[in-house]
Design an enzyme around this catalytic site. Structure first.
Site, PDB file in Angstrom:
ATOM      1  CE  LYS A   1       8.079   5.199  -6.837  1.00  0.00           C
ATOM      2  NZ  LYS A   1       9.521   5.275  -6.907  1.00  0.00           N
TER       3      LYS A   1
ATOM      4  CB  THR B   1      13.059  -1.010  -4.870  1.00  0.00           C
ATOM      5  OG1 THR B   1      13.280   0.391  -4.727  1.00  0.00           O
ATOM      6  CG2 THR B   1      13.575  -1.744  -3.647  1.00  0.00           C
TER       7      THR B   1
ATOM      8  CB  VAL C   1       6.807   4.642  -3.421  1.00  0.00           C
ATOM      9  CG1 VAL C   1       7.036   3.249  -4.013  1.00  0.00           C
ATOM     10  CG2 VAL C   1       5.358   5.050  -3.677  1.00  0.00           C
TER      11      VAL C   1
ATOM     12  CE1 TYR D   1       9.468   5.102 -10.557  1.00  0.00           C
ATOM     13  CE2 TYR D   1       8.946   3.046 -11.632  1.00  0.00           C
ATOM     14  CZ  TYR D   1       9.658   3.750 -10.699  1.00  0.00           C
ATOM     15  OH  TYR D   1      10.569   3.081  -9.901  1.00  0.00           O
TER      16      TYR D   1
END
Lengths: 315, 315, 315, 315
Positions: B172, B56, B215, B144
């Site tokens: 994540k 993002t 998140v 991630y």
């Protein structure tokens, strides 16, 4: 240290342009003497250009400082004898522009960039991407079509459009799409736009279809073979080109020596190229980057057997 | 300038940890005042952490110097109030280690790294990759998992192995694989290993399955919504969490405003988040990175209508 | 033989609708007595429907005559007690229509069809496909979303459009996309359109999100478990539903018993289900279709250990 | 009606073997007179074989009864003049065996089968699959490598193994992997194993690499072109082969006429082939199967312009 730079700019041309391996010390620092020797080995064979920081050069693993040093060393040894092309590999436009500027500073004669990766990208955005790189850095720009790494194939339409408007000076195809190469060659001005095939195993076919040059990773190990193939093709002796290709296809199986163990095909192939260069006395160490799995002793012996069979090493 | 650094190290914790947008000026420089204001906006809402240089945050587009500045600014404003997590996104281990070292210097409290991408990688090599990063930089390391960018899904077995040996402090997840999240939560010590869901639309489900934190990119625009959802979930009021989620699912459709034109869904989504932040008075400009396609006036108006409907903007 | 047919038509409903295994003799003929016993075993447990000739039923391997016989046998035993859904699996519309007509003749109460596969298909053509099937055969039609087999995911928009115009009566989701299930449930009339989750491991989550029913392959082996889970969910006792799901998640690992040898995960999973049914005394033989690799003795013993641990078999 | 069957068995050979379109009436019944005329048109041109019920023949759409009738009609017209190859396309082994038995009964001289699709399959299972088909039906068996439909590429190792043990008599490559074709040709006994290229656009290259034959969909429209190309190649006149290929590459763009509207490339390509056959007076109707989108009048006019340009139609 040699002081390379754009002042020594050399027009890119077709021919054999090997993508150089990046020799490392056992501590995984750049092995400068080995890189110099490798560059000399290729220039001595008569290659038409040098491609640094490509996939065979482990570009995805090399920190920026190492990428720059590689370019300086190779441009320094070449000293304008042949053009030096630099892979400027990063995720999206602003980062690639930074890579491109640094490559120009450190001696590149031309740039080779992929479409954006990691970030999802639309074809319309891919065209913007290449135009911005070209506008930012005044060096010939080649598109690097490598779907296995980028995740998408460059459309022939996009290449043609960017060739027509002068954004792209050429294409380095690592997609193994010979039909696509042919389509590109049909739609560009082949006097001003150069197509390079990255295939080790279909080099003769690529040249027959009109490709201008070859960028074979195996050309590190056997530049003479690819130069003979290219000379035969240039002379129109396709039977000779084919017989050289057949020999090189056999040798290329050395990239599979590690595939019986859990490792990426990349670990196996780059490890095999480097081990062959060690065996031929060109570089010092077969070390590859983290996290690649090193070849073991049996696999290294198998690489040497390939070289003996190919008469690149005495029995 | 604030002087952030490891001395302000803050233990990471669950909760709402928005992945910050990276505000840019119309000239596409980092807009520092807007970034400070965005950080304050999120801290003021009560978020539990800040995640910078994630997808993002346009990490794939940001040059290193911008990545570092973003981190300094956010860590400076946060000043130890909440942990700052930094995405250290690069193609393979040596490059990621460099990113990780820089992130530590510039104020990160924890690191978030993907598996290698661009370079073909074997699962055995992925484990080596994370271990080397963890050994090189003494900060908590989260994996991630973002297959849409990396090209492969992190295997639950790999995550479990790296959790057990202390390499990874968390995960994540941006793979939208809730079954996989559940498997990870079944196989790790959930007191020491934190799982964050990157989903805007299944946050309630993720928390119900045991995830520690969220998140959500949409958390830039509506942090209060995700904080309400999280509080309800923590209190065991799942009906309330669900009703908040239903509202946020509706709002999330704003990411599609650009999809009637030729652009990546990324251009549309990041453009919409930024336009919403402009409309809410948090940042100055909706500018996104090259080569993303900017939203047009009609699309920006549509974003504002979404905000009005969600009562985030007066009619 | 029972004479099943549309006259015994039974409205489809939610609940537990196991996808029946197809028992075979060692000569790979349909084992009718075992299929009758399996049907009785499931009806006796109290399942709400029976799904024949789905993936768990080896539909891709069964000749048409076997598909028809399976349907007759199951519809005959069920004799209108619960609806019998039939997978009508074939490559494109005219072939699927033939499958659908035959399924109606042989006793199906509802049809379950995928989008076209093998032939490249555009979303606009997928809508035409389902409309033609529905127009050709007057039985409730469910879409079967199974990207791992079909190669593409059914778009939520297409499902919503075909729900709204009455083409589709429901969806059988085998895509493991819970976010997508939620989107469908938000956009259809849930009184008239039924959503079934094909997941063994996220059944509780699917029901919590509003799914009407479950189609778990593991439901052949432990229908009681899924019925307890479903009852708990229906009663709003989500903690109980979850604890049952946790137990079933553990049991489901039996599908991996063959994965240390070279075989498809399908060979391993179907082989394990059938071996478990043999061990529980429900069917006679664990035989699977050609070219699936049979489980060996050690793998079969491992299946039995899973059953003992799950208290489905005495020690 | 002709009474075709194994008694007229004809040895398969290389050369031009077009994959016949399947003419349909506006009601989407098989148009037998048109199919007879198409067969005659191809035989009259001098093709070396006829391939029915392949992808160009819409096999994925045709019910079994239509598949059988197509084979009977074509075998009847051919009456042993050239071998008739039949695609026996179905999801997995027992179903393919049924297709193969029927094809033998209805007049096939050889069978062309893919690896299993829809059902996930391991390479070890693919070898079993082909062996069982070969054992069940005593006709020469060719493997059909069409990853775009099947989802996986046939490994050269599997083909080589099945060539060596006599399971496979040949390969029909629709994967556009010329390197793979070359590898197969290097590893099989090329006197006993025939390789056919399915490419319209790289036919000359395929032949140069040693392929025995061509199966070009465009060969329905312009068999003379492919026959000239093949004769030139056989005579070693590669420049002539190439110039014919260049012309055919231009003509092949007709398959894109529909791509400005929402339809699959398949709808566009098959629609264009059939419209061209109508324009050339070979078949009666351009109708394609459900759910393909029909070409509109402008698109059909564009097809005719391609034919005029190629001098296949008077201006």
């Amino acid at each position: 240290m040699a002081q390379p730079g754009p002042q020594t700019e050399v027009p890119i041309a077709g021919g054999v342009v090997p993508p150089l391996c990046t020799p490392l010390t056992p501590e995984r620092e750049l092995d400068v003497p080995s890189l110099e020797k490798l560059t000399g080995h290729l220039l001595g064979a008569g290659v038409h250009g040098l491609f640094v920081t490509g996939s065979t050069g482990e570009v995805g693993y090399l920190p920026d400082s190492t990428r720059h040093r590689v370019l300086e060393v190779v441009a320094g040894v070449s000293a304008g004898q042949v053009p030096v092309l630099a892979g400027v590999i990063d995720t999206a436009t602003p980062r690639v522009v930074e890579q491109a500027r640094a490559a120009r500073r450190h001696g590149a004669d031309a740039l080779v960039a992929t479409a954006p990766f990691y970030v999802p990208t639309h074809p319309a955005e891919i065209a913007v991407h290449f135009r911005r790189i070209r506008a930012a850095v005044d060096l010939p720009l080649l598109a690097y079509d490598i779907p296995v790494s980028v995740g998408t194939k460059l459309a022939a339409e996009t290449v043609a459009e960017l060739a027509a408007d002068g954004t792209l000076a050429g294409l380095k195809d690592s997609s193994d799409d010979l039909d696509g190469i042919r389509t590109v060659l049909e739609t560009v001005d082949t006097d001003r736009f150069l197509v390079f095939s990255g295939s080790e195993t279909m080099a003769d076919t690529g040249l027959r279809l009109g490709a201008h040059g070859l960028v074979p990773g195996l050309g590190n190990v056997d530049p003479d073979g690819y130069l003979r193939l290219h000379r035969a093709a240039t002379a129109g002796d396709w039977a000779l080109a084919e017989s050289e290709q057949v020999r090189l296809r056999g040798l290329f199986h050395l990239i599979k020596v590690g595939m019986r163990r859990p490792m990426s095909r990349y670990s196996s192939a780059i490890g095999a190229f480097k081990e062959a260069l060690v065996a031929r006395g060109v570089i010092e160490h077969g070390t590859t980057s983290v996290p690649m799995i090193p070849l073991d002793e049996a696999e290294r012996a198998e690489v040497r057997r390939f070289l003996v069979e190919a008469a690149l090493l005495p029995e």
